[in-house]
Scaffold this motif. Structure first.
Motif, short mmCIF file in Angstrom:
data_model
loop_
_atom_site.label_atom_id
_atom_site.label_comp_id
_atom_site.label_asym_id
_atom_site.label_seq_id
_atom_site.Cartn_x
_atom_site.Cartn_y
_atom_site.Cartn_z
N LEU A 1 0.82 -1.21 0.00
CA LEU A 1 0.00 0.00 0.00
C LEU A 1 0.86 1.26 0.00
CD1 LEU A 1 -2.61 -1.27 2.57
CD2 LEU A 1 -3.00 -0.93 0.15
N ALA A 2 1.87 1.29 0.85
CA ALA A 2 2.74 2.47 0.89
C ALA A 2 3.53 2.60 -0.40
CB ALA A 2 3.69 2.38 2.08
N GLY A 3 3.90 1.46 -1.00
CA GLY A 3 4.62 1.50 -2.26
C GLY A 3 3.83 2.15 -3.37
N GLN A 4 2.51 1.93 -3.37
CA GLN A 4 1.65 2.60 -4.33
C GLN A 4 1.71 4.11 -4.13
OE1 GLN A 4 -2.30 0.94 -3.99
NE2 GLN A 4 -1.57 -1.16 -4.19
N ALA A 5 1.63 4.54 -2.87
CA ALA A 5 1.67 5.97 -2.57
C ALA A 5 3.03 6.59 -2.91
CB ALA A 5 1.34 6.20 -1.10
N ILE B 1 7.78 0.40 -3.64
CA ILE B 1 7.83 -0.61 -2.59
C ILE B 1 9.25 -0.77 -2.06
CG2 ILE B 1 7.64 -3.10 -2.14
CD1 ILE B 1 5.19 -3.12 -3.98
N VAL B 2 10.22 -0.85 -2.96
CA VAL B 2 11.62 -1.04 -2.56
C VAL B 2 12.14 0.17 -1.79
CG1 VAL B 2 13.97 -1.39 -3.41
CG2 VAL B 2 12.06 -2.61 -4.49
N LEU B 3 11.82 1.37 -2.28
CA LEU B 3 12.27 2.59 -1.61
C LEU B 3 11.67 2.70 -0.22
CD1 LEU B 3 13.75 5.30 -1.63
CD2 LEU B 3 11.75 6.30 -2.78
N VAL C 1 -5.79 3.10 -2.30
CA VAL C 1 -4.95 4.29 -2.25
C VAL C 1 -5.50 5.35 -3.20
CG1 VAL C 1 -2.66 5.21 -2.76
CG2 VAL C 1 -2.88 3.04 -1.54
N GLY C 2 -5.82 4.95 -4.41
CA GLY C 2 -6.36 5.89 -5.38
C GLY C 2 -7.67 6.50 -4.93
N TYR C 3 -8.51 5.70 -4.26
CA TYR C 3 -9.80 6.21 -3.80
C TYR C 3 -9.60 7.29 -2.74
CZ TYR C 3 -14.40 6.42 -1.63
OH TYR C 3 -15.59 6.87 -1.13
N LEU C 4 -8.73 7.02 -1.75
CA LEU C 4 -8.50 7.99 -0.69
C LEU C 4 -7.96 9.31 -1.25
CD1 LEU C 4 -8.98 5.64 1.30
CD2 LEU C 4 -7.07 6.54 2.65
N VAL C 5 -7.00 9.20 -2.15
CA VAL C 5 -6.41 10.41 -2.71
C VAL C 5 -7.44 11.15 -3.57
CG1 VAL C 5 -4.63 11.29 -4.25
CG2 VAL C 5 -4.08 9.50 -2.59
N GLY C 6 -8.18 10.39 -4.39
CA GLY C 6 -9.20 11.02 -5.23
C GLY C 6 -10.30 11.67 -4.41
N LEU C 7 -10.60 11.09 -3.25
CA LEU C 7 -11.61 11.68 -2.37
C LEU C 7 -11.15 13.03 -1.85
CD1 LEU C 7 -14.32 11.05 -0.86
CD2 LEU C 7 -12.93 10.11 0.99
N GLY C 8 -9.84 13.15 -1.63
CA GLY C 8 -9.31 14.38 -1.06
C GLY C 8 -9.18 15.51 -2.05
N GLY C 9 -8.83 15.21 -3.29
CA GLY C 9 -8.66 16.26 -4.29
C GLY C 9 -7.51 15.95 -5.23
N LYS D 1 1.92 4.40 7.05
CA LYS D 1 2.45 3.05 6.88
C LYS D 1 3.89 2.95 7.36
CE LYS D 1 0.90 0.09 6.17
NZ LYS D 1 0.16 -0.70 7.18
N LEU D 2 4.65 4.04 7.25
CA LEU D 2 6.02 4.01 7.73
C LEU D 2 6.05 3.75 9.24
CD1 LEU D 2 9.05 4.43 7.15
CD2 LEU D 2 8.70 6.86 7.64
#
Length: 470
Positions: free
Chosen positions: A118-122, A135-137, A264-272, A288-289
């Motif tokens: 999930l964090a890797g997507q963000a 994900i690796v970073l 992840v996309g839904y949460l971000v899209g919900l925000g703007g 997530k960190l």
């Protein structure tokens, strides 16, 4: 930097290195739970059939029940000054503790992997590198922070708690602007199986913290109230998790097609969009960190405890510390990359699977600490296979195995369903069985063991005395 990087591993924290107050447990566990994996856990209750109304009640009940068990473990930290899992040696033996420890390590790797997906997507969206490099970073940053240790973990928890709380308030407002809350909660039809699934999901979330929660309270001064440690831990963890899970359940009920599989996309899209979207990607990664550092640090502690039970090792060099943490990171990252395309179903089954193995451990550990040993342990004997607790406590290991096996007829997962699940209407009550059966069996077995319950006279104030937890 020497004062920032932690020197202790599984050894007792001396009184002159203790610091902080029990309130620190609230900020840490609030920040650890205000994050996207908890959101998805709440959503799963709706995804698998419960309506929003009963999902929220079931999630709250599970958080309270599981959180109580988790917070009872936390209260051990200031008294003993030890990481959580090394106290398992008092129940299972110095080497026998490796049995639950091996499963705990699997748990940490699994949670590290799920968080990294999930964090890797963000991170991938935020840096425009893509999911796999993200994900690796993210995994690399997690490992570095875990290597720094205790002080950084608590500092990050305070920061994440504040930042993520503000973000969730904003996202909650945005969700309510798009959704008719009354309509979402209008369906009051009750289904026992899906209600119990909601309870099990949140209870498993809380119980999974049990094997490492005392790791983050062990630096508190010895005189810190056990009651204060319990309540601050419980309130932070339940508030944070219920807040996140409520958001997830409502989001899944309001827009299942848009949310499920695109969390992840839904949460971000919900925000703007634009700067707001970038900030939300950062918040998701920060949340997530925090929890992934806990998982990495806990995995490191459990791995060291397992190895030291056979090698007699009590302290660890900085190089050894880095090697253990790197091993956890590599394993977790590999699992994340392999499982990122089938995340949702796998994560639900992973949670329920974990619950099967950790409820018996929690039951044994808590009964031993509070009822059998009366909150006192012989600290030196925890590292001596020939001492008070022995190398292998076969009766305790048998009780643990009985606790695991007793759950199987009641267990309902994607890959296995027990024979008694059907007669119960599909309800999964395995975790309740997993707490009750080993608790009773261990109490009946251990209270007769005079070698464990008889204590020589020793002043409890002396940190080197037998029972130095006091």
């Amino acid at each position: 930097m020497a004062g920032v990087v932690e020197r202790r591993s599984i050894d007792v924290v001396p009184d002159d290195e203790r610091h902080g107050s029990a309130v620190s447990q609230f900020t840490l566990w609030l920040g650890a739970n205000l994050q996207i994996t908890a959101v998805i856990t709440g959503a799963l209750a709706v995804v698998f059939g419960a309506n929003a109304f009963w999902s929220l009640i079931g999630l709250l009940l599970g958080n309270l029940l599981g959180g109580t068990v988790m917070a009872l473990h936390s209260a051990q930290g200031p008294r003993l000054g030890l990481p959580q899992m090394i106290t398992s040696r008092a129940q299972f033996g110095v080497r026998g503790a490796v049995v639950p420890l091996a499963l705990v390590i699997v748990m940490y790797i699994g949670f590290f992997a799920s968080g990294s997906v999930l964090a890797g997507q963000a991170v991938g969206e935020l840096t425009h590198l893509g999911e796999t490099p993200g994900i690796v970073l993210f995994a690399a940053v997690t490992a570095v922070a875990a290597a720094v240790g205790y002080r950084l973990i608590h500092t990050l928890g305070r920061v994440a708690g504040l930042v993520c709380a503000l973000a969730f308030v904003y996202l909650g407002i945005r969700l309510l602007q798009r959704t008719d809350l009354g309509m979402l909660l209008a369906d009051h039809r009750f289904g026992l199986p899906v209600f119990l699934l909601a309870v099990s999901l949140s209870a498993s979330w809380q119980l999974a913290f049990g094997p490492y929660v005392a790791d983050y309270s062990r630096y508190l001064p010895r005189h810190t109230s056990a009651r204060a440690t319990f309540w601050w831990t419980l309130s932070g963890s339940v508030l944070g998790s219920q807040w996140s899970m409520t958001f997830g359940a409502l989001a899944a009920a309001a827009a299942p097609g848009a949310f499920v599989g695109h969390e992840v996309g839904y949460l971000v899209g919900l925000g703007g969009t634009g700067l707001i979207a970038s900030c939300l990607y950062f918040v998701i990664a920060l949340g997530k960190l925090t929890i992934n550092i806990l998982n990495t640090y806990g995995g490191f502690m459990s791995l060291v405890t397992s190895v030291s039970g056979f090698r007699g090792q009590r302290t660890l060099t900085p190089r050894g510390r880095s090697a253990y943490i790197a091993g956890i990171m590599v394993a977790g990252t590999a699992v994340a990359l392999l499982g990122k395309d089938s995340f949702l179903t796998s994560f639900k089954d992973f949670l329920l699977f974990l619950l099967t193995f950790f409820t018996p451990w929690s039951a044994v550990n808590l009964v031993d600490y509070y009822l059998i040993s009366k909150e006192r342990y012989d600290i030196p004997a925890l590292t001596d296979p020939t001492g008070r607790y022995g190398a292998w406590n076969v009766p305790a290991l048998a009780v643990y195995a009985a606790g695991v096996l007793a759950q199987l007829p009641f267990l309902a997962t994607h890959f296995y369903t027990g024979p008694l699940v059907g007669p119960l209407g599909g309800a999964d009550i395995s975790w309740l069985v997993g707490l009750a059966v080993p608790a009773v069996l261990y109490w009946l077995t251990a209270r007769r063991d005079t070698a464990r319950t008889a204590w020589p006279a020793a002043p409890r104030e002396d940190p080197h005395a037998v029972g130095s937890g006091g």
